[in-house]
Design an enzyme around this catalytic site. Sequence first.
Site, PDB file in Angstrom:
ATOM      1  N   HIS A 212       4.043  -1.947   6.363  1.00 51.10           N
ATOM      2  CA  HIS A 212       3.135  -0.859   6.733  1.00 51.10           C
ATOM      3  C   HIS A 212       2.703  -0.162   5.437  1.00 51.10           C
ATOM      4  O   HIS A 212       3.525   0.447   4.749  1.00 51.10           O
ATOM      5  CB  HIS A 212       3.832   0.150   7.641  1.00 51.10           C
ATOM      6  CG  HIS A 212       4.293  -0.421   8.948  1.00 51.10           C
ATOM      7  ND1 HIS A 212       3.434  -0.948   9.875  1.00 51.10           N
ATOM      8  CD2 HIS A 212       5.543  -0.535   9.485  1.00 51.10           C
ATOM      9  CE1 HIS A 212       4.115  -1.364  10.930  1.00 51.10           C
ATOM     10  NE2 HIS A 212       5.399  -1.136  10.718  1.00 51.10           N
ATOM     11  N   ASP A 242       0.296  -3.861   8.407  1.00 58.05           N
ATOM     12  CA  ASP A 242      -0.983  -3.192   8.612  1.00 58.05           C
ATOM     13  C   ASP A 242      -1.275  -2.355   7.373  1.00 58.05           C
ATOM     14  O   ASP A 242      -0.376  -2.038   6.591  1.00 58.05           O
ATOM     15  CB  ASP A 242      -1.013  -2.333   9.886  1.00 58.05           C
ATOM     16  CG  ASP A 242       0.169  -1.374  10.009  1.00 58.05           C
ATOM     17  OD1 ASP A 242       0.517  -0.707   9.018  1.00 58.05           O
ATOM     18  OD2 ASP A 242       0.759  -1.294  11.105  1.00 58.05           O
TER      19      ASP A 242
END
Length: 326
Positions: A212, A242
């Site tokens: 992340h 992400d």
Amino acid sequence: MTIDDVVTKADLDATARARTLRLGCAVDAFALDDPAYRSTIARLFDVVTAENAMKFAPLRPDRGTYDFAAADRVMAFAEEQGMSVRGHTLAWHSQLAEWVSEADEGEREDILREHIHTAVGRYRGRIEQWDVVNEALDDDAQPRTSPWFEGMGIDYIADAFRWAHEADPSARLYLNDYNVEDLCPKSDAYYELVQRLLADGVPIHGFGVQGHRIVGDPPTTMGENLQRFADLGLDVALTEVDVRMPVAESEPPSREQLAAQAEDYRSMVDAARAVSFCSAFVLWGLSDAHSWIPDTFAGFGAAHVLDEKLQPKPAFDAVFATPGPS
């Protein structure tokens, strides 16, 4: 480029991906009702992770009840498509049913053992990898306080791996955490923890780095970090990737933001592909329409490789078109 172009491109690249690095995606069990969502995941990816369906609270909302309906939907979809599955997650401090914290500390060992035996045993021989212990260390690289730590001390980590192995000896068992992409105090602490577990004969097979990130802040030493865990004999994986960015209400991301995001994704894919024991690169969500980011990080979004209309962003090519090692 349209979604039809994306699917065609994925088909053309499938053989190359199989030779280098498998690509995966976290799957929302309920979004599988959407034909576009379902077909896009089936055509693009080799591996799926149950985004929420296999976490403790959804599986065991109260002490006397197991609810596998959503998890079974993910499994049925994956098996129908011939995709590998990562189980996520067995022992975690978050997304627990309230009754766990209300139980006496002396009961928590039995609760966790039963949960692991039941969940892993249900899918014995069908789930390739399990995130057995998730986010065991806090941001200061110390053991994280959780109902499991309170009830069992640090030994809960080794016990969880042993119980998972008892339930499915064929599954590959992982530690998993965030902010451990680079060489840093937190990843150093995990490196020491893994060595202790291995020395004690604990059946740990992999280390997962979540991935992340915030746009403009890519990992810089991830390849070296992954390699040192691989050198211990572990598989490694990027498990929840992400790259979120600041977003303004009703305004799309700028061209510069999208280009920077693509470079951040590319840097992680390159580092992963350079490590031969990297088993998968898993995106944490299919598109900006299926994202956990806005509800968790106020003012951020647009974190995924497809936009809200399932159209490819520059990050898509960064992930899918990056060649593997020769």
